[in-house]
Design a protein around this motif. Sequence first.
Motif, PDB file in Angstrom:
ATOM      1  N   ASP A 148     -22.023  -9.652   2.065  1.00 16.07           N
ATOM      2  CA  ASP A 148     -20.967  -8.852   1.457  1.00 16.07           C
ATOM      3  C   ASP A 148     -20.874  -9.143  -0.041  1.00 16.07           C
ATOM      4  O   ASP A 148     -19.797  -9.158  -0.615  1.00 16.07           O
ATOM      5  CB  ASP A 148     -19.631  -9.158   2.144  1.00 16.07           C
ATOM      6  CG  ASP A 148     -18.549  -8.143   1.829  1.00 16.07           C
ATOM      7  OD1 ASP A 148     -18.885  -7.058   1.323  1.00 16.07           O
ATOM      8  OD2 ASP A 148     -17.365  -8.439   2.078  1.00 16.07           O
ATOM      9  N   VAL A 149     -22.021  -9.403  -0.665  1.00 13.01           N
ATOM     10  CA  VAL A 149     -22.080  -9.699  -2.093  1.00 13.01           C
ATOM     11  C   VAL A 149     -22.803  -8.568  -2.806  1.00 13.01           C
ATOM     12  O   VAL A 149     -23.881  -8.140  -2.373  1.00 13.01           O
ATOM     13  CB  VAL A 149     -22.812 -11.036  -2.354  1.00 13.01           C
ATOM     14  CG1 VAL A 149     -22.964 -11.280  -3.844  1.00 13.01           C
ATOM     15  CG2 VAL A 149     -22.073 -12.193  -1.693  1.00 13.01           C
ATOM     16  N   THR A 165     -19.237  -7.417   8.141  1.00 14.44           N
ATOM     17  CA  THR A 165     -19.613  -6.123   7.574  1.00 14.44           C
ATOM     18  C   THR A 165     -20.233  -5.228   8.645  1.00 14.44           C
ATOM     19  O   THR A 165     -20.723  -5.695   9.665  1.00 14.44           O
ATOM     20  CB  THR A 165     -20.605  -6.313   6.417  1.00 14.44           C
ATOM     21  OG1 THR A 165     -21.730  -7.091   6.872  1.00 14.44           O
ATOM     22  CG2 THR A 165     -19.939  -7.037   5.247  1.00 14.44           C
ATOM     23  N   ARG A 177     -21.987 -11.067  10.645  1.00  8.90           N
ATOM     24  CA  ARG A 177     -20.992 -12.108  10.416  1.00  8.90           C
ATOM     25  C   ARG A 177     -21.643 -13.475  10.581  1.00  8.90           C
ATOM     26  O   ARG A 177     -22.386 -13.712  11.531  1.00  8.90           O
ATOM     27  CB  ARG A 177     -19.852 -11.951  11.437  1.00  8.90           C
ATOM     28  CG  ARG A 177     -18.722 -12.976  11.330  1.00  8.90           C
ATOM     29  CD  ARG A 177     -17.827 -12.694  10.155  1.00  8.90           C
ATOM     30  NE  ARG A 177     -16.572 -13.442  10.218  1.00  8.90           N
ATOM     31  CZ  ARG A 177     -15.630 -13.399   9.282  1.00  8.90           C
ATOM     32  NH1 ARG A 177     -15.812 -12.637   8.205  1.00  8.90           N
ATOM     33  NH2 ARG A 177     -14.521 -14.089   9.400  1.00  8.90           N
ATOM     34  N   GLN A 216     -17.808 -17.004   2.650  1.00 14.49           N
ATOM     35  CA  GLN A 216     -17.785 -16.053   3.762  1.00 14.49           C
ATOM     36  C   GLN A 216     -18.443 -14.736   3.378  1.00 14.49           C
ATOM     37  O   GLN A 216     -19.112 -14.104   4.210  1.00 14.49           O
ATOM     38  CB  GLN A 216     -16.348 -15.803   4.225  1.00 14.49           C
ATOM     39  CG  GLN A 216     -16.254 -15.019   5.533  1.00 14.49           C
ATOM     40  CD  GLN A 216     -16.780 -15.815   6.710  1.00 14.49           C
ATOM     41  OE1 GLN A 216     -16.249 -16.873   7.034  1.00 14.49           O
ATOM     42  NE2 GLN A 216     -17.833 -15.323   7.351  1.00 14.49           N
ATOM     43  N   GLN A 217     -18.265 -14.302   2.144  1.00 10.51           N
ATOM     44  CA  GLN A 217     -18.903 -13.076   1.690  1.00 10.51           C
ATOM     45  C   GLN A 217     -20.427 -13.199   1.762  1.00 10.51           C
ATOM     46  O   GLN A 217     -21.116 -12.264   2.178  1.00 10.51           O
ATOM     47  CB  GLN A 217     -18.488 -12.743   0.258  1.00 10.51           C
ATOM     48  CG  GLN A 217     -17.057 -12.291   0.094  1.00 10.51           C
ATOM     49  CD  GLN A 217     -16.742 -12.057  -1.367  1.00 10.51           C
ATOM     50  OE1 GLN A 217     -16.301 -12.957  -2.078  1.00 10.51           O
ATOM     51  NE2 GLN A 217     -16.981 -10.849  -1.836  1.00 10.51           N
ATOM     52  N   ASP A 273     -21.665 -13.048   5.278  1.00  4.58           N
ATOM     53  CA  ASP A 273     -21.547 -11.716   5.887  1.00  4.58           C
ATOM     54  C   ASP A 273     -22.344 -10.651   5.151  1.00  4.58           C
ATOM     55  O   ASP A 273     -22.175  -9.456   5.426  1.00  4.58           O
ATOM     56  CB  ASP A 273     -20.073 -11.294   5.930  1.00  4.58           C
ATOM     57  CG  ASP A 273     -19.225 -12.211   6.791  1.00  4.58           C
ATOM     58  OD1 ASP A 273     -19.774 -13.100   7.463  1.00  4.58           O
ATOM     59  OD2 ASP A 273     -17.984 -12.040   6.774  1.00  4.58           O
ATOM     60  N   ARG A 303     -18.559  -3.644  -6.227  1.00  6.95           N
ATOM     61  CA  ARG A 303     -18.588  -3.622  -4.758  1.00  6.95           C
ATOM     62  C   ARG A 303     -17.619  -2.557  -4.269  1.00  6.95           C
ATOM     63  O   ARG A 303     -16.425  -2.604  -4.577  1.00  6.95           O
ATOM     64  CB  ARG A 303     -18.187  -4.993  -4.198  1.00  6.95           C
ATOM     65  CG  ARG A 303     -18.100  -5.061  -2.652  1.00  6.95           C
ATOM     66  CD  ARG A 303     -19.465  -4.815  -2.043  1.00  6.95           C
ATOM     67  NE  ARG A 303     -19.547  -5.171  -0.641  1.00  6.95           N
ATOM     68  CZ  ARG A 303     -19.605  -4.274   0.355  1.00  6.95           C
ATOM     69  NH1 ARG A 303     -19.491  -2.981   0.081  1.00  6.95           N
ATOM     70  NH2 ARG A 303     -19.745  -4.671   1.601  1.00  6.95           N
ATOM     71  N   ASN A 323     -29.195 -14.113  -0.567  1.00  4.36           N
ATOM     72  CA  ASN A 323     -27.974 -14.698  -0.013  1.00  4.36           C
ATOM     73  C   ASN A 323     -28.297 -15.931   0.828  1.00  4.36           C
ATOM     74  O   ASN A 323     -27.605 -16.951   0.773  1.00  4.36           O
ATOM     75  CB  ASN A 323     -27.242 -13.678   0.864  1.00  4.36           C
ATOM     76  CG  ASN A 323     -26.635 -12.542   0.068  1.00  4.36           C
ATOM     77  OD1 ASN A 323     -26.619 -12.552  -1.156  1.00  4.36           O
ATOM     78  ND2 ASN A 323     -26.143 -11.538   0.769  1.00  4.36           N
ATOM     79  N   ALA A 363     -18.241 -15.748  -5.747  1.00  7.95           N
ATOM     80  CA  ALA A 363     -18.156 -15.146  -4.408  1.00  7.95           C
ATOM     81  C   ALA A 363     -17.712 -16.192  -3.391  1.00  7.95           C
ATOM     82  O   ALA A 363     -18.104 -17.357  -3.464  1.00  7.95           O
ATOM     83  CB  ALA A 363     -19.514 -14.581  -4.003  1.00  7.95           C
ATOM     84  N   ARG A 364     -16.890 -15.763  -2.447  1.00  6.53           N
ATOM     85  CA  ARG A 364     -16.517 -16.665  -1.362  1.00  6.53           C
ATOM     86  C   ARG A 364     -17.724 -16.891  -0.455  1.00  6.53           C
ATOM     87  O   ARG A 364     -18.547 -15.987  -0.248  1.00  6.53           O
ATOM     88  CB  ARG A 364     -15.348 -16.109  -0.567  1.00  6.53           C
ATOM     89  CG  ARG A 364     -14.026 -16.123  -1.308  1.00  6.53           C
ATOM     90  CD  ARG A 364     -12.901 -15.557  -0.453  1.00  6.53           C
ATOM     91  NE  ARG A 364     -13.099 -14.145  -0.143  1.00  6.53           N
ATOM     92  CZ  ARG A 364     -13.468 -13.670   1.032  1.00  6.53           C
ATOM     93  NH1 ARG A 364     -13.702 -14.493   2.054  1.00  6.53           N
ATOM     94  NH2 ARG A 364     -13.611 -12.373   1.226  1.00  6.53           N
ATOM     95  N   ARG A 417     -17.282  -1.669   3.270  1.00  8.52           N
ATOM     96  CA  ARG A 417     -17.528  -2.795   4.167  1.00  8.52           C
ATOM     97  C   ARG A 417     -18.889  -2.713   4.849  1.00  8.52           C
ATOM     98  O   ARG A 417     -19.125  -3.331   5.879  1.00  8.52           O
ATOM     99  CB  ARG A 417     -16.426  -2.923   5.227  1.00  8.52           C
ATOM    100  CG  ARG A 417     -15.079  -3.323   4.684  1.00  8.52           C
ATOM    101  CD  ARG A 417     -15.114  -4.770   4.186  1.00  8.52           C
ATOM    102  NE  ARG A 417     -15.247  -5.724   5.296  1.00  8.52           N
ATOM    103  CZ  ARG A 417     -15.689  -6.971   5.143  1.00  8.52           C
ATOM    104  NH1 ARG A 417     -16.064  -7.400   3.968  1.00  8.52           N
ATOM    105  NH2 ARG A 417     -15.756  -7.781   6.182  1.00  8.52           N
TER     106      ARG A 417
END
Length: 372
Positions: A149-150, A299, A310, A143-144, A147, A207, A219, A140-141, A211
Amino acid sequence: MPRNPDLEVNAQRLALWNTAGRRRQSFRDLHNIQRRGLGFRAAEVLALRHAENAMLAQRPGLARLLAAPEFCALVIVKDDRIVLERHAADFAADRLHSMQSITKTFVHLALGRLVAAGAVDPARAVGDYVPEAGEAYAGARLQQVLDMDVASNFAEDYAAPYAPAPARGEPVGYARQEIAMGWRLPPAGEAEFGVRSFAAGLTAAPRGDDRATRYASPNTDMLGWVIERASGRPLAAHVEEIVAEAGLEAVFHVSADCDGVPVLSGGGVMTARDLARYGLLLARRGGAFLADAMSGAGTHYGGAPGLRYRNHLMSNGTWAGHPGYGGQFLMVDPQRRAAAAFFSVLETAYGERDGYFAEIIAALADALNHLA
Protein backbone atom coordinates in the motif's frame (compact mmCIF):
# COMPACT_ATOMS: atom_id res chain seq x y z
CA MET A 1 36.12 -9.71 -22.11
CA PRO A 2 32.55 -10.53 -23.33
CA ARG A 3 29.62 -10.13 -20.95
CA ASN A 4 27.65 -13.15 -19.75
CA PRO A 5 25.05 -13.79 -22.50
CA ASP A 6 22.43 -15.27 -20.12
CA LEU A 7 22.27 -11.96 -18.24
CA GLU A 8 22.22 -9.68 -21.25
CA VAL A 9 18.98 -7.99 -22.35
CA ASN A 10 17.13 -8.47 -25.64
CA ALA A 11 14.90 -6.18 -27.69
CA GLN A 12 11.91 -7.14 -25.50
CA ARG A 13 13.83 -5.75 -22.49
CA LEU A 14 14.10 -9.19 -20.89
CA ALA A 15 17.22 -10.96 -19.67
CA LEU A 16 17.94 -13.69 -22.22
CA TRP A 17 17.46 -16.50 -19.69
CA ASN A 18 13.87 -15.24 -19.20
CA THR A 19 12.83 -15.20 -22.86
CA ALA A 20 9.87 -17.38 -23.83
CA GLY A 21 11.85 -20.18 -25.47
CA ARG A 22 14.28 -20.52 -22.55
CA ARG A 23 12.09 -19.71 -19.54
CA ARG A 24 10.94 -23.27 -18.73
CA GLN A 25 14.50 -24.57 -18.43
CA SER A 26 15.81 -21.39 -16.82
CA PHE A 27 13.29 -21.58 -13.97
CA ARG A 28 14.88 -24.93 -13.06
CA ASP A 29 18.40 -23.55 -13.31
CA LEU A 30 17.99 -20.07 -11.82
CA HIS A 31 20.28 -20.94 -8.89
CA ASN A 32 23.02 -21.51 -11.49
CA ILE A 33 22.17 -18.46 -13.60
CA GLN A 34 21.96 -15.79 -10.89
CA ARG A 35 25.19 -13.91 -10.25
CA ARG A 36 25.29 -14.72 -6.53
CA GLY A 37 23.37 -16.99 -4.24
CA LEU A 38 23.11 -18.50 -0.78
CA GLY A 39 22.20 -22.08 0.12
CA PHE A 40 20.55 -23.44 3.26
CA ARG A 41 19.75 -26.99 4.30
CA ALA A 42 17.77 -28.18 7.30
CA ALA A 43 19.45 -30.49 9.82
CA GLU A 44 16.24 -32.51 10.20
CA VAL A 45 13.78 -33.28 7.40
CA LEU A 46 10.02 -33.21 7.86
CA ALA A 47 9.02 -36.75 6.85
CA LEU A 48 6.09 -37.02 4.46
CA ARG A 49 4.30 -40.28 3.71
CA HIS A 50 2.26 -41.02 0.62
CA ALA A 51 -1.48 -41.48 1.11
CA GLU A 52 -2.78 -40.63 -2.33
CA ASN A 53 -6.29 -39.47 -3.01
CA ALA A 54 -6.38 -40.02 -6.77
CA MET A 55 -9.89 -38.57 -6.97
CA LEU A 56 -8.41 -35.10 -6.43
CA ALA A 57 -6.65 -35.26 -9.77
CA GLN A 58 -10.04 -35.79 -11.43
CA ARG A 59 -11.47 -32.52 -10.14
CA PRO A 60 -12.21 -30.62 -13.39
CA GLY A 61 -10.14 -27.50 -12.65
CA LEU A 62 -7.14 -29.46 -11.43
CA ALA A 63 -7.35 -31.91 -14.32
CA ARG A 64 -7.13 -29.01 -16.77
CA LEU A 65 -4.03 -27.62 -15.04
CA LEU A 66 -2.32 -31.01 -14.94
CA ALA A 67 -2.92 -31.56 -18.67
CA ALA A 68 -1.79 -28.09 -19.75
CA PRO A 69 1.59 -27.63 -21.47
CA GLU A 70 2.60 -25.07 -18.83
CA PHE A 71 2.40 -27.60 -15.97
CA CYS A 72 5.56 -28.66 -14.12
CA ALA A 73 4.66 -29.98 -10.65
CA LEU A 74 1.91 -30.21 -8.04
CA VAL A 75 2.17 -31.47 -4.46
CA ILE A 76 -0.79 -31.34 -2.06
CA VAL A 77 -0.14 -32.24 1.57
CA LYS A 78 -2.27 -32.58 4.69
CA ASP A 79 -0.57 -33.01 8.07
CA ASP A 80 2.31 -35.39 7.26
CA ARG A 81 0.69 -36.97 4.19
CA ILE A 82 1.18 -36.34 0.48
CA VAL A 83 -2.36 -36.76 -0.80
CA LEU A 84 -1.57 -35.86 -4.41
CA GLU A 85 1.70 -35.53 -6.29
CA ARG A 86 2.08 -35.07 -10.02
CA HIS A 87 5.02 -34.06 -12.21
CA ALA A 88 5.26 -33.22 -15.90
CA ALA A 89 7.13 -35.65 -18.14
CA ASP A 90 10.15 -33.34 -18.18
CA PHE A 91 10.15 -32.79 -14.40
CA ALA A 92 10.92 -34.93 -11.32
CA ALA A 93 10.34 -34.98 -7.56
CA ASP A 94 13.93 -33.92 -6.80
CA ARG A 95 14.00 -31.15 -9.41
CA LEU A 96 14.49 -27.59 -8.22
CA HIS A 97 12.28 -24.77 -9.51
CA SER A 98 12.13 -21.03 -9.05
CA MET A 99 9.49 -19.89 -6.56
CA GLN A 100 9.63 -16.31 -7.82
CA SER A 101 7.47 -14.07 -5.58
CA ILE A 102 6.35 -16.91 -3.32
CA THR A 103 9.71 -16.11 -1.69
CA LYS A 104 8.07 -12.95 -0.32
CA THR A 105 6.29 -15.09 2.28
CA PHE A 106 9.59 -15.51 4.16
CA VAL A 107 9.01 -11.91 5.25
CA HIS A 108 5.59 -12.86 6.64
CA LEU A 109 7.17 -15.57 8.79
CA ALA A 110 10.19 -13.58 9.99
CA LEU A 111 8.37 -10.33 10.64
CA GLY A 112 5.37 -12.06 12.19
CA ARG A 113 7.61 -13.57 14.83
CA LEU A 114 9.12 -10.14 15.60
CA VAL A 115 5.65 -8.57 15.85
CA ALA A 116 4.53 -11.32 18.25
CA ALA A 117 7.63 -10.71 20.39
CA GLY A 118 6.94 -6.96 20.53
CA ALA A 119 10.17 -6.14 18.68
CA VAL A 120 8.29 -4.56 15.75
CA ASP A 121 5.13 -2.44 15.68
CA PRO A 122 3.39 -2.41 12.26
CA ALA A 123 1.88 1.01 13.08
CA ARG A 124 5.30 2.67 13.26
CA ALA A 125 7.08 4.28 10.33
CA VAL A 126 9.72 2.36 8.40
CA GLY A 127 12.15 5.19 9.11
CA ASP A 128 11.96 4.41 12.83
CA TYR A 129 13.75 1.14 12.08
CA VAL A 130 15.73 2.11 8.97
CA PRO A 131 16.52 5.85 9.05
CA GLU A 132 18.13 5.69 5.60
CA ALA A 133 15.01 4.12 4.01
CA GLY A 134 14.57 7.00 1.54
CA GLU A 135 11.69 9.18 0.41
CA ALA A 136 9.24 6.47 -0.68
CA TYR A 137 9.52 4.44 2.54
CA ALA A 138 10.84 6.43 5.49
CA GLY A 139 7.46 7.96 6.34
CA ALA A 140 5.33 4.96 5.37
CA ARG A 141 3.86 2.82 8.12
CA LEU A 142 5.22 -0.69 8.24
CA GLN A 143 1.68 -2.01 7.77
CA GLN A 144 1.42 -0.13 4.49
CA VAL A 145 4.56 -1.84 3.20
CA LEU A 146 3.30 -5.23 4.39
CA ASP A 147 0.01 -4.67 2.52
CA MET A 148 1.58 -3.36 -0.72
CA ASP A 149 0.00 0.00 0.00
CA VAL A 150 2.94 2.30 -0.76
CA ALA A 151 2.93 4.71 -3.72
CA SER A 152 6.28 5.34 -5.37
CA ASN A 153 7.81 5.91 -8.79
CA PHE A 154 8.33 2.13 -9.13
CA ALA A 155 6.11 -0.03 -11.37
CA GLU A 156 6.18 -3.84 -11.52
CA ASP A 157 6.41 -3.62 -15.31
CA TYR A 158 8.41 -6.45 -16.90
CA ALA A 159 8.70 -4.62 -20.23
CA ALA A 160 9.97 -1.33 -18.74
CA PRO A 161 13.27 0.14 -19.97
CA TYR A 162 16.39 -0.65 -18.02
CA ALA A 163 18.76 1.74 -19.73
CA PRO A 164 19.70 4.47 -19.36
CA ALA A 165 19.37 4.86 -15.60
CA PRO A 166 16.31 7.05 -14.94
CA ALA A 167 16.82 10.41 -13.31
CA ARG A 168 15.59 10.81 -9.73
CA GLY A 169 11.78 10.86 -9.60
CA GLU A 170 11.30 9.45 -13.10
CA PRO A 171 9.39 6.15 -13.49
CA VAL A 172 11.39 3.05 -12.55
CA GLY A 173 10.45 -0.39 -13.83
CA TYR A 174 11.07 -3.97 -12.74
CA ALA A 175 14.00 -4.27 -15.16
CA ARG A 176 16.02 -2.08 -12.81
CA GLN A 177 15.01 -4.29 -9.86
CA GLU A 178 16.49 -7.30 -11.68
CA ILE A 179 19.86 -5.56 -11.83
CA ALA A 180 19.75 -5.21 -8.04
CA MET A 181 18.74 -8.88 -7.69
CA GLY A 182 21.69 -10.08 -9.79
CA TRP A 183 19.38 -11.46 -12.50
CA ARG A 184 20.70 -9.23 -15.27
CA LEU A 185 23.76 -7.12 -15.87
CA PRO A 186 23.64 -3.35 -15.48
CA PRO A 187 23.87 -1.36 -18.70
CA ALA A 188 27.43 -1.11 -19.98
CA GLY A 189 29.37 1.47 -17.99
CA GLU A 190 26.91 1.57 -15.06
CA ALA A 191 27.95 0.38 -11.61
CA GLU A 192 26.07 -2.47 -9.93
CA PHE A 193 23.77 -1.76 -6.97
CA GLY A 194 21.93 -3.80 -4.34
CA VAL A 195 18.26 -4.22 -3.48
CA ARG A 196 18.37 -1.93 -0.45
CA SER A 197 20.03 1.02 -2.15
CA PHE A 198 17.61 0.54 -5.04
CA ALA A 199 14.56 0.67 -2.74
CA ALA A 200 15.96 3.62 -0.80
CA GLY A 201 16.41 5.56 -4.04
CA LEU A 202 12.71 5.42 -4.96
CA THR A 203 10.63 8.57 -4.59
CA ALA A 204 7.10 9.02 -3.22
CA ALA A 205 4.06 9.36 -5.46
CA PRO A 206 0.43 10.38 -4.82
CA ARG A 207 -1.71 7.57 -3.39
CA GLY A 208 -5.35 7.35 -4.41
CA ASP A 209 -8.08 6.10 -2.09
CA ASP A 210 -9.07 3.01 -4.11
CA ARG A 211 -7.26 0.66 -1.66
CA ALA A 212 -6.04 -1.42 -4.60
CA THR A 213 -2.86 -3.44 -4.12
CA ARG A 214 0.13 -1.50 -5.49
CA TYR A 215 2.33 -4.54 -5.98
CA ALA A 216 6.03 -3.65 -5.78
CA SER A 217 8.90 -6.05 -5.14
CA PRO A 218 11.11 -3.38 -3.49
CA ASN A 219 8.58 -3.38 -0.62
CA THR A 220 9.80 -6.86 0.32
CA ASP A 221 13.45 -5.83 0.22
CA MET A 222 12.70 -2.89 2.50
CA LEU A 223 10.91 -5.20 4.94
CA GLY A 224 13.94 -7.47 4.97
CA TRP A 225 16.01 -4.46 6.03
CA VAL A 226 13.53 -3.76 8.85
CA ILE A 227 13.75 -7.39 10.01
CA GLU A 228 17.52 -7.16 10.20
CA ARG A 229 17.57 -3.85 12.07
CA ALA A 230 14.78 -4.72 14.51
CA SER A 231 16.21 -8.13 15.38
CA GLY A 232 19.90 -7.24 15.38
CA ARG A 233 20.54 -10.37 13.32
CA PRO A 234 21.49 -10.80 9.65
CA LEU A 235 18.56 -11.49 7.35
CA ALA A 236 20.28 -14.73 6.30
CA ALA A 237 19.99 -15.99 9.89
CA HIS A 238 16.21 -15.63 9.70
CA VAL A 239 16.15 -17.52 6.40
CA GLU A 240 18.21 -20.32 7.89
CA GLU A 241 15.89 -20.52 10.90
CA ILE A 242 12.80 -20.80 8.67
CA VAL A 243 14.39 -23.48 6.48
CA ALA A 244 15.22 -25.50 9.60
CA GLU A 245 11.73 -25.12 11.05
CA ALA A 246 10.11 -26.15 7.75
CA GLY A 247 12.27 -29.29 7.63
CA LEU A 248 13.20 -28.87 3.98
CA GLU A 249 14.85 -31.91 2.42
CA ALA A 250 16.85 -30.37 -0.44
CA VAL A 251 19.02 -27.26 -0.42
CA PHE A 252 17.04 -24.04 -0.45
CA HIS A 253 18.77 -21.63 -2.81
CA VAL A 254 18.14 -17.88 -2.73
CA SER A 255 19.64 -15.11 -4.82
CA ALA A 256 21.95 -12.64 -3.08
CA ASP A 257 22.63 -9.09 -4.20
CA CYS A 258 26.05 -7.47 -4.57
CA ASP A 259 26.05 -6.70 -0.83
CA GLY A 260 25.30 -10.32 0.11
CA VAL A 261 21.68 -9.61 1.09
CA PRO A 262 19.21 -12.50 0.46
CA VAL A 263 16.75 -11.45 -2.24
CA LEU A 264 13.44 -12.35 -0.59
CA SER A 265 11.45 -10.42 -3.19
CA GLY A 266 11.72 -13.36 -5.57
CA GLY A 267 15.00 -15.23 -5.38
CA GLY A 268 13.96 -18.56 -3.82
CA VAL A 269 14.45 -21.96 -5.47
CA MET A 270 12.94 -25.17 -4.00
CA THR A 271 11.59 -28.56 -4.99
CA ALA A 272 7.81 -28.85 -5.14
CA ARG A 273 7.82 -31.21 -2.14
CA ASP A 274 9.82 -28.71 -0.13
CA LEU A 275 7.46 -25.93 -1.12
CA ALA A 276 4.65 -28.10 0.27
CA ARG A 277 6.65 -28.60 3.49
CA TYR A 278 7.16 -24.85 3.65
CA GLY A 279 3.41 -24.36 3.21
CA LEU A 280 2.78 -26.64 6.17
CA LEU A 281 5.04 -24.38 8.25
CA LEU A 282 2.90 -21.37 7.29
CA ALA A 283 -0.16 -23.32 8.42
CA ARG A 284 1.48 -24.49 11.67
CA ARG A 285 2.82 -21.07 12.64
CA GLY A 286 -0.66 -19.56 12.59
CA GLY A 287 -1.00 -16.96 15.32
CA ALA A 288 -2.34 -13.44 15.29
CA PHE A 289 -0.24 -12.31 12.32
CA LEU A 290 -1.69 -14.98 10.04
CA ALA A 291 -5.19 -14.46 11.44
CA ASP A 292 -4.87 -10.76 10.64
CA ALA A 293 -3.69 -11.61 7.11
CA MET A 294 -6.88 -13.64 6.63
CA SER A 295 -9.21 -11.16 8.34
CA GLY A 296 -10.37 -9.30 5.23
CA ALA A 297 -8.24 -6.26 6.01
CA GLY A 298 -5.55 -5.08 3.63
CA THR A 299 -5.57 -3.96 0.02
CA HIS A 300 -7.84 -5.29 -2.73
CA TYR A 301 -5.91 -7.74 -4.92
CA GLY A 302 -7.07 -8.08 -8.51
CA GLY A 303 -7.36 -11.28 -10.54
CA ALA A 304 -10.06 -13.10 -8.56
CA PRO A 305 -13.00 -11.88 -6.44
CA GLY A 306 -12.70 -11.33 -2.70
CA LEU A 307 -8.91 -11.38 -2.49
CA ARG A 308 -6.99 -9.17 -0.06
CA TYR A 309 -3.26 -8.60 0.32
CA ARG A 310 -2.29 -8.35 4.00
CA ASN A 311 0.92 -8.98 5.93
CA HIS A 312 2.66 -10.10 2.74
CA LEU A 313 0.12 -12.81 1.99
CA MET A 314 -2.89 -13.06 -0.31
CA SER A 315 -6.08 -14.44 1.21
CA ASN A 316 -9.81 -14.85 0.64
CA GLY A 317 -10.47 -15.55 4.33
CA THR A 318 -10.36 -19.36 4.00
CA TRP A 319 -6.90 -19.87 2.56
CA ALA A 320 -3.72 -17.80 2.44
CA GLY A 321 -0.97 -17.94 -0.13
CA HIS A 322 1.10 -16.17 -2.73
CA PRO A 323 1.59 -16.22 -6.49
CA GLY A 324 4.91 -16.20 -8.32
CA TYR A 325 5.72 -14.75 -11.72
CA GLY A 326 5.36 -17.11 -14.64
CA GLY A 327 2.84 -19.49 -13.07
CA GLN A 328 3.77 -20.45 -9.48
CA PHE A 329 1.39 -20.62 -6.53
CA LEU A 330 1.43 -21.72 -2.90
CA MET A 331 -1.93 -22.07 -1.13
CA VAL A 332 -2.30 -22.88 2.57
CA ASP A 333 -5.45 -23.84 4.49
CA PRO A 334 -4.61 -23.49 8.21
CA GLN A 335 -7.88 -25.03 9.37
CA ARG A 336 -7.30 -28.18 7.34
CA ARG A 337 -3.54 -28.15 8.09
CA ALA A 338 -3.01 -28.49 4.36
CA ALA A 339 -1.01 -26.88 1.58
CA ALA A 340 -0.86 -27.03 -2.21
CA ALA A 341 2.39 -26.25 -4.05
CA PHE A 342 2.12 -25.59 -7.79
CA PHE A 343 4.85 -24.96 -10.37
CA SER A 344 4.27 -24.09 -14.01
CA VAL A 345 5.86 -21.89 -16.66
CA LEU A 346 4.00 -19.60 -19.03
CA GLU A 347 6.02 -19.33 -22.22
CA THR A 348 4.32 -16.15 -23.42
CA ALA A 349 6.49 -13.15 -24.23
CA TYR A 350 6.41 -11.71 -20.69
CA GLY A 351 5.36 -14.78 -18.70
CA GLU A 352 1.78 -13.57 -18.22
CA ARG A 353 -1.69 -14.58 -19.42
CA ASP A 354 -5.01 -13.04 -18.46
CA GLY A 355 -7.03 -15.26 -16.17
CA TYR A 356 -4.30 -17.85 -15.56
CA PHE A 357 -3.82 -17.17 -11.84
CA ALA A 358 -7.57 -17.07 -11.29
CA GLU A 359 -7.71 -20.55 -12.86
CA ILE A 360 -4.91 -21.81 -10.59
CA ILE A 361 -6.51 -20.31 -7.48
CA ALA A 362 -9.93 -21.83 -8.26
CA ALA A 363 -8.45 -25.28 -8.92
CA LEU A 364 -6.23 -25.39 -5.82
CA ALA A 365 -8.99 -24.05 -3.56
CA ASP A 366 -11.40 -26.67 -4.91
CA ALA A 367 -8.86 -29.44 -4.27
CA LEU A 368 -8.22 -28.32 -0.67
CA ASN A 369 -11.98 -28.11 -0.10
CA HIS A 370 -12.29 -31.76 -1.14
CA LEU A 371 -9.66 -33.15 1.22
CA ALA A 372 -11.03 -35.84 3.52
